[in-house]
Design an enzyme around this catalytic site. Structure first.
Site, short mmCIF file in Angstrom:
data_model
loop_
_atom_site.label_atom_id
_atom_site.label_comp_id
_atom_site.label_asym_id
_atom_site.label_seq_id
_atom_site.Cartn_x
_atom_site.Cartn_y
_atom_site.Cartn_z
N ILE A 186 -24.82 -0.86 -107.27
CA ILE A 186 -25.38 -1.86 -106.38
C ILE A 186 -25.98 -1.14 -105.18
O ILE A 186 -25.62 -0.02 -104.87
CB ILE A 186 -24.33 -2.91 -105.93
CG1 ILE A 186 -23.11 -2.24 -105.29
CG2 ILE A 186 -23.90 -3.78 -107.10
CD1 ILE A 186 -22.04 -3.23 -104.82
N ASP A 187 -26.93 -1.79 -104.54
CA ASP A 187 -27.67 -1.15 -103.45
C ASP A 187 -26.77 -0.78 -102.28
O ASP A 187 -25.71 -1.37 -102.08
CB ASP A 187 -28.79 -2.08 -102.95
CG ASP A 187 -29.83 -2.37 -104.02
OD1 ASP A 187 -29.99 -1.53 -104.92
OD2 ASP A 187 -30.46 -3.44 -103.96
N ARG A 188 -27.26 0.13 -101.50
CA ARG A 188 -26.51 0.63 -100.33
C ARG A 188 -26.05 -0.52 -99.42
O ARG A 188 -24.92 -0.53 -98.95
CB ARG A 188 -27.39 1.60 -99.55
CG ARG A 188 -26.78 2.09 -98.24
CD ARG A 188 -27.69 3.07 -97.55
NE ARG A 188 -27.08 3.54 -96.31
CZ ARG A 188 -27.55 4.56 -95.59
NH1 ARG A 188 -28.62 5.20 -95.99
NH2 ARG A 188 -26.94 4.93 -94.49
#
Length: 304
Positions: A137-139
């Site tokens: 998942i994105d930062r």
């Protein structure tokens, strides 16, 4: 060296660097131009320059040098563990933490923390840069993330992921008021044709992407939604919601740069994760509680 082969097949008049950057979504146009300068890209056996224009019938060969992977060190970083056994680990990832090392982020990542917590007990299928990581998942996205402790579990769960049988429900706040209580976005996603750092709905070169959404609560100018992933393309929810003109609040890549709140990136939380356990086959579902910033934002929206 890894070798990749492409056929122009009617792409007459297009520059070779542009053609290859469309075909190979993992490589930037500047990287392809670098390979052309080094003579690692040939057309019908002959090296060409970046401005070479295709005649539509060529056979193109690209030699990709083996990347030297840096040493990744274990780091004593606290983890919010939702579940753990001998095969899997479910982590509640905080905002701002990168999942796995990459250029510019070789420390402070979730992988660094996992290597300290699990010692040698992580799957090795994705190599030293991504041990145990099945999906990411994105930062700036928070919430539940699946980690595998051995290759058998990794293989099993990768198959579940490919078969779209893993439950992944995200909570998000989007700009505007969604009129329908629920809906489905079925639109292919690929690299943005101009900005290679972004993804976009791309009907020509994208891969099928499906997001199901449901309205949880409506506010003045914003909507609280639950988004269920049927597929798992890069930035899928962010791209899809922007595509229907309801970008995520705080997402300055795919949405407005300005809004009246103090946020760090998009308002997106991986709330629910459901899998069949790789050893027992039993269905298991995990819930990551909303982070404080998300709950505080909802309260502000309710009183606007």
């Amino acid at each position: 060296m890894n070798t990749r082969c492409y056929h122009a097949d009617g792409e007459k008049g297009e520059r070779i660097d542009k053609f290859l950057s469309r075909q190979d979504t993992e490589s930037s146009r500047s990287y392809i131009q670098k390979l052309l300068q080094e003579g690692k890209i040939t057309v019908d056996g002959k090296a060409v320059k970046a401005n070479y224009r295709l005649n539509g019938e060529e056979c193109i060969q690209v030699l990709i040098p083996e990347l030297r992977e840096p040493d990744i060190a274990p780091e004593n970083i606290p983890l919010d563990i939702l579940y753990e056994d001998e095969d899997i680990l479910i982590v509640n990832k905080p905002k701002g933490m990168v999942v796995h090392p990459a250029a510019g982020h070789y420390s402070g990542t979730l992988v660094n923390a996992l290597m300290y917590h699990c010692k040698e007990g992580l799957s090795g299928i994705n190599g030293v840069m991504r041990p145990g990581i099945v999906h990411r998942i994105d930062r700036d996205t928070t919430g539940s993330l699946l980690v595998c402790k051995n290759d058998t579990a990794h293989q099993n769960l990768a198959e579940q992921l490919a078969a779209h049988s893993i439950t992944r429900i995200y909570h998000a706040v989007v700009h505007g008021i969604l009129k329908e209580d629920e809906g489905t976005i079925d639109a292919p996603i690929g690299r943005h044709p101009v900005d290679r750092k972004k993804m976009s709905v791309n009907y020509q070169n994208g891969k099928r992407a499906v997001t199901h959404y449901q309205v949880l609560e409506r506010f003045r100018n914003y909507t609280y939604t639950a988004c269920r992933l049927e597929t798992g393309r890069t930035h899928q929810i962010r791209v899809h919601m922007a595509h229907i003109h309801h970008p995520l609040l705080g997402d300055t890549v795919y949405g407005p740069l300005r809004h009246p709140f103090v946020l760090e990136g998009q308002t997106l939380h991986a709330k629910t994760l459901g899998i069949r356990h790789p050893r027992t086959g039993a269905y298991m579902e995990f819930e990551a509680p909303l982070p404080p910033y998300f709950k505080e934002l909802l309260e502000k929206l309710r009183h606007m």
